[in-house]
Design an enzyme around this catalytic site. Sequence first.
Site, mmCIF file in Angstrom:
data_model
loop_
_atom_site.group_PDB
_atom_site.id
_atom_site.type_symbol
_atom_site.label_atom_id
_atom_site.label_comp_id
_atom_site.label_asym_id
_atom_site.label_seq_id
_atom_site.Cartn_x
_atom_site.Cartn_y
_atom_site.Cartn_z
ATOM 1 N N ASP A 478 0.828 -1.208 0.000
ATOM 2 C CA ASP A 478 0.000 0.000 0.000
ATOM 3 C C ASP A 478 0.865 1.262 0.000
ATOM 4 O O ASP A 478 2.058 1.228 0.336
ATOM 5 C CB ASP A 478 -0.879 -0.042 1.260
ATOM 6 N N ASP A 548 -10.582 2.074 -3.477
ATOM 7 C CA ASP A 548 -11.141 1.848 -2.140
ATOM 8 C C ASP A 548 -12.651 1.875 -2.188
ATOM 9 O O ASP A 548 -13.316 1.505 -1.214
ATOM 10 C CB ASP A 548 -10.661 2.955 -1.180
HETATM 11 C C1 DGJ Z 1 -5.783 1.956 1.923
HETATM 12 C C2 DGJ Z 1 -6.146 0.750 1.126
HETATM 13 O O1 DGJ Z 1 -6.611 1.126 -0.123
HETATM 14 C C3 DGJ Z 1 -7.174 -0.061 1.895
HETATM 15 O O2 DGJ Z 1 -7.587 -1.155 1.128
HETATM 16 C C4 DGJ Z 1 -6.586 -0.494 3.199
HETATM 17 O O3 DGJ Z 1 -5.542 -1.400 2.975
HETATM 18 C C5 DGJ Z 1 -6.104 0.705 3.977
HETATM 19 N N1 DGJ Z 1 -5.244 1.553 3.203
HETATM 20 C C6 DGJ Z 1 -5.386 0.287 5.229
HETATM 21 O O4 DGJ Z 1 -4.817 1.340 5.883
#
Ligand code: DGJ
Length: 729
Positions: A478, A548
């Site tokens: 991430d 997301d």
């Molecule tokens: C952002 C990501 O896009 C989410 O799927 C998740 O992993 C969060 N970060 C966790 O902090």
Amino acid sequence: MGIIFNEDNSLVHIKSKNTSYIFKIIETGHLINLYWGRKINSNKINYVVKKRACGSFLADLDNIDALHLEVIAQEYPSYGNPDLRSPAIQVKLANGTTVTDFRYESHEIYRGKKKLEGLPATYAEKEDEVESLEITLKDEVANLRVILSYTVFENYDSITRSCKVINDSNDEVDILRALSANVDFTHSEFDLIQLSGSWARERHIVRTTLRSGRQCIESRRGASSHAQNPFIALVSKDATEDKGEVYGFNLIYSGNFLASVEVDMHSNARTQIGINPFDFTWNLESGQSFQTPEVVMVYSPNGLTGMSHIYHDLYRERLCRGAHRDKERPILINNWEATYFDFNNEKIKEIAKESSKLGIELFVLDDGWFGERNNDDCSLGDWFVNEEKLKGGLNSLATDINKMGMQFGLWFEPEMISPKSKLYEEHPDWCIHIDGRIRSEARKQLILDLSRDEVCEAVIKMLTDVLKSAPISYVKWDMNRHLTDLGSAYLNSKEQKELSHRYVLGLYYILEKLTQRFKNVLFESCSSGGGRYDAGMLYYMPQTWASDNTDAICRLKIQYGTSILFPAITMGSHVSIVPNHQVGRITPLKTRFAVASSGNLGYELDLNKLNDEEKEEIKKQVAWYKQYRDVIQKGTFYRTKSPFNGNDISWNFISEDENTVICYFHQILVEPIYRNLILKLKGLQEDALYNLVGTDKVFSGSELMYAGLMIPKIEEDFYSNIYVFKKSV
Ligand code: DGJ
């Protein structure tokens, strides 16, 4: 032969299966673009270079009367000599001037493709599947060279380009701008297509008319970003999904980029793509060279679908790498939306147990398993397990999950450092910052300075230790903030404006090391959803968390837009709970599955909170996806009705052997008056017969493509249905 150099008239003809790209070296040594389009069988098209009446105010090249470089389609224009349009390259020389003049020196043609040092790029599996050309240009006064590299993927109908700048002088120079490609069109009757958006609204298709002046998309955020993808296409005015001319440009790069089109006063359209010159200067010492990222250029006379198919095939087979490239991808469950930071061993195992009963293959433990991380304000950089939450540690948890019949995967955000962390206590200068200025936090985190070798090595070590400590088969990588307060405690004053690019190079170095060291681990890239869904990251990680936003209706546009460039196998897509956590919408489980199963399927919810009926439905979904995932992950994708145009949306996949067709239909809202909804498929064989699975109905391919399938009135908002057809053999 993919590349012909005709010595008689100094003309270069780059041929792929269906396209030709032609340029010529004129008497002065400048490279002039003659043609790019459908394949033509001629090496003598000099006549297309015509003198154009354009007034007397333009400077003559070499003082040859009326030879105006500024109205000629150049291949790699430099600044100020005497073309005053946007240059592809601009260098500040030791004497402070910024004019250069690069002219042909030599060339080389060879089978195969060289690696791009330190950068991701497309590759050939066998030498004879591609041909490459390197043209060396020289500025005699400055004693600089530029090597323009072209590779033609004959069977993938695409051309890649990149350049290298070499300083042969005794002085150091500053590269102010070194783009990867420049293509000058001698007209501007195009529309411009870009993929734009924001967090939770990534890669929406935007189409505008070219106008006089410069129009550009760019990133200055240190990552390719949610806002713009490093891609543009120029399309003929009449271009649709299936018809019309399309010229695609996609940069294989994950940092600051620029893609621009300049329509000049003579209606030429200069198209450029490369590293963003904004706040960029590269100090090139005597004897050093600078390599630009690669751009993939695709021409399609068959509309946007034609272009997408080329990118899909090339990226699936000659950009993505590693053990998972050709493998079916596991159906995963991720605990993020199920628990956020609030979990412990028991809770995780309960979700995992239910998942395994439903046939899910991989459990992914998301953010919150390390350091003291119980919310998002600390511990990034402290990559050791939080034993209070996960008693017994990762090895024991992963082993237990393996015993349930599932693989185990783990979330990391390796490029970051929390000011509240042990790592920061030990190395407060390892973050990007400027001494004496505030270190601006985003989500309470700072960014590691990946221009520093020791930081890169430390990241590699921290991840290696964790990955070796337990049976971890998958990594979610991430990145949740962008680069600000650009300054490095490591770089000298001449190098500070190199930081954004050096950051990306450092990231690529880390990724290369880790993906080579852990060859069997499946890596998935993520950046607050799809904030770095670019071809650069795909080279290291063959799948990306697309957004997301897990709402099925929002995802229609996100995934449809993403498909312009990227194949479904790369597109992480999850079924989540309702009301949806990002937009609050309630959609049926069937619809959520239909949208998620159009990509790389996962679930992101607490299965223990579902009733038996819902669990049974998920079990069937999982079984269905296992049966058909090869069609979705390896088949050919056709966009048939766009979410950007209306209320009913559709697309279909055709399997590699062309025997299975999966067609998706979605209706957003019920309309008061019923219109006949006709679903027209694409890519079928006209004369073949197709049985609609589960019924005794048989249709001919031509019937399904041209007359279409009648959809009955559906009195349901947020409705989806999946039709599977099998070809009669
Ligand atoms: C952002 C990501 O896009 C989410 O799927 C998740 O992993 C969060 N970060 C966790 O902090």
